[in-house]
Design an enzyme around this catalytic site. Structure first.
Site, PDB file in Angstrom:
ATOM      1  N   LYS A   8       0.824  -1.210   0.000  1.00 19.05           N
ATOM      2  CA  LYS A   8       0.000   0.000   0.000  1.00 19.05           C
ATOM      3  C   LYS A   8       0.860   1.263   0.000  1.00 19.05           C
ATOM      4  O   LYS A   8       2.063   1.242   0.249  1.00 19.05           O
ATOM      5  CB  LYS A   8      -0.968  -0.034   1.177  1.00 19.05           C
ATOM      6  N   ARG A  60      -3.698  -9.958   4.798  1.00 21.66           N
ATOM      7  CA  ARG A  60      -4.002  -9.989   3.369  1.00 21.66           C
ATOM      8  C   ARG A  60      -2.722  -9.692   2.591  1.00 21.66           C
ATOM      9  O   ARG A  60      -2.060  -8.692   2.851  1.00 21.66           O
ATOM     10  CB  ARG A  60      -5.089  -8.958   3.057  1.00 21.66           C
TER      11      ARG A  60
END
Length: 302
Positions: free
Chosen positions: A233, A267
Site C-alpha cells: 500500500k 491480506r
C-alpha cells in the site's frame, strides 16, 4: 509468556468454511486474487478467468489459508462496474476455486446482490470495505451463516474522500468498528462470524495509517479476530520511498509488527514470503514451536 494482547490470547477457535482457526495462537494468510483489469498491484495480470483461478490455487499450494477474490477497484479513479459485470468477474472464480479446493474463500464486495450470488456459489466470507453501510448486505450475510469482515472506511462507494481529517484516528476507528459490530449483531450476525479490519489507507493518509499500525493493540482490544490489509500500500511506499513493485520488504516489516500487536489475518500479494514472516513472528512470540531443532542441540553439531 508472550506479549500478545490479552484480548487476542483469549480468542476462541472458530470455524470458517471447512477450516477451524485458533486465532489465539495462529495467524491466517489471505491471498489477494484481483479479477480487475486495473489493479494497483498487478495491473490486470489475473483479470483473465484462467489466470485468476490459477493464481488462487497456486496461493493455496504456497501456504495461503484463505483467498480473497475481488472484482471491484477501490479507487474512484477507475470507471464504476455494474453489478452484472462484477458478478461475471467474481462468481466463476469462486465456483472454480471451490470445485478444486476447500480453502476459505472471501469476496471483496459491498453489494448485496453479489454477496448472495457468491455465497450461493461457494464463498465463505464477505469482505466489506464499507463496514455494512450499504443497505441489504448485512441481511444477506445474516441469512447465510457466512463470516463478515467489517472494515473501517468513511467514504462512499467509488467516491473520492479527499483530505480525510481525524481528531484521534485510532479512537475513531475503534468507536466506528465497535458500533458496526453492534449493528451486525442486531441484524442477526453472531459474534463468532465477525472479523474486524482497521482499514489501512482506506480514506486515510500515511500518517493516519502509521498511527493505526503503531497503536494497533487498541483495535485488537475490541476482542474479535482482526484482519490487516497492508500489502504494497501507499503508506509503505511513502514511508520508505519505494514505488509500487518494490514494497515487499516494507510490507513484511509492517506485517510482523501487526501480528505482534494482535492481527490474526494478513491480506497479502506475496504469499510465500508472507507465510515465512508470519511463522517467524509466531515463533518469536512463543506461539509456534520451531519446525525443527538442530543448532547446538546435539553434541558435535554446529
Amino acid at each position: 509468556m508472550t506479549s500478545v494482547p490479552a484480548e487476542v490470547a483469549a480468542l476462541q477457535p472458530r470455524r470458517i468454511g471447512a477450516h477451524t482457526f485458533d486465532f489465539a495462537r495462529r495467524t491466517a494468510v489471505m491471498a489477494v486474487v484481483n479479477r480487475t483489469p486495473d489493479s494497483f498491484f498487478d495491473r490486470g495480470a489475473t483479470f483473465a478467468l484462467d489466470a485468476a483461478v490459477a493464481q488462487a490455487l497456486r496461493a493455496v499450494e504456497e501456504g495461503a489459508d484463505w483467498v480473497d477474490v475481488g472484482g471491484l477497484p477501490f479507487s474512484p479513479d477507475t470507471p464504476d462496474v455494474p453489478v452484472a459485470e462484477e458478478l461475471d468477474r467474481v462468481l466463476p472464480v469462486v465456483e472454480a476455486i471451490r470445485a478444486s479446493s476447500d480453502v476459505v474463500i472471501s469476496v471483496d464486495t459491498y453489494r448485496p446482490e453479489v454477496a448472495q450470488a457468491v455465497l450461493d456459489g461457494g464463498a465463505d466470507v464477505i469482505n466489506d470495505v464499507m463496514g455494512l453501510r450499504v443497505a441489504g448486505l448485512g441481511e444477506v450475510v445474516a441469512g447465510s451463516g457466512a463470516t463478515i469482515v467489517i472494515a473501517h472506511s468513511i467514504g462512499q462507494p467509488h467516491r473520492h474522500h479527499r483530505g480525510p481529517q481525524y481528531e484521534d484516528v485510532v479512537g475513531e476507528v475503534v468507536a466506528y468498528l465497535t458500533e458496526r459490530v453492534e449493528h451486525a449483531r442486531a441484524l442477526g450476525i453472531a459474534e463468532d462470524r465477525i472479523v474486524i479490519d482497521p482499514g489501512h489507507d482506506l480514506n486515510k493518509n500515511t500518517l493516519h495509517t502509521l498511527e493505526i499500525t503503531r497503536r494497533l493493540r487498541e483495535v485488537a482490544a475490541i476482542g474479535l479476530p482482526m484482519l490487516v490489509a497492508l500489502s504494497n500500500k501507499d503508506f509503505v511506499g511513502e514511508s520508505i520511498d519505494r514505488p509500487q513493485g518494490e514494497r515487499l520488504s516494507g510490507t513484511l516489516a509492517a506485517t510482523a509488527l501487526c501480528v505482534e500487536a494482535g492481527a490474526r489475518i494478513v491480506r497479502a500479494h506475496h504469499v510465500p514470503e508472507t507465510v515465512d514472516a508470519v511463522r517467524m513472528t509466531e515463533a518469536v512470540l512463543g506461539l509456534r514451536a520451531p519446525a525443527y531443532l538442530r543448532h547446538n542441540i546435539d553434541p558435535g553439531t554446529d
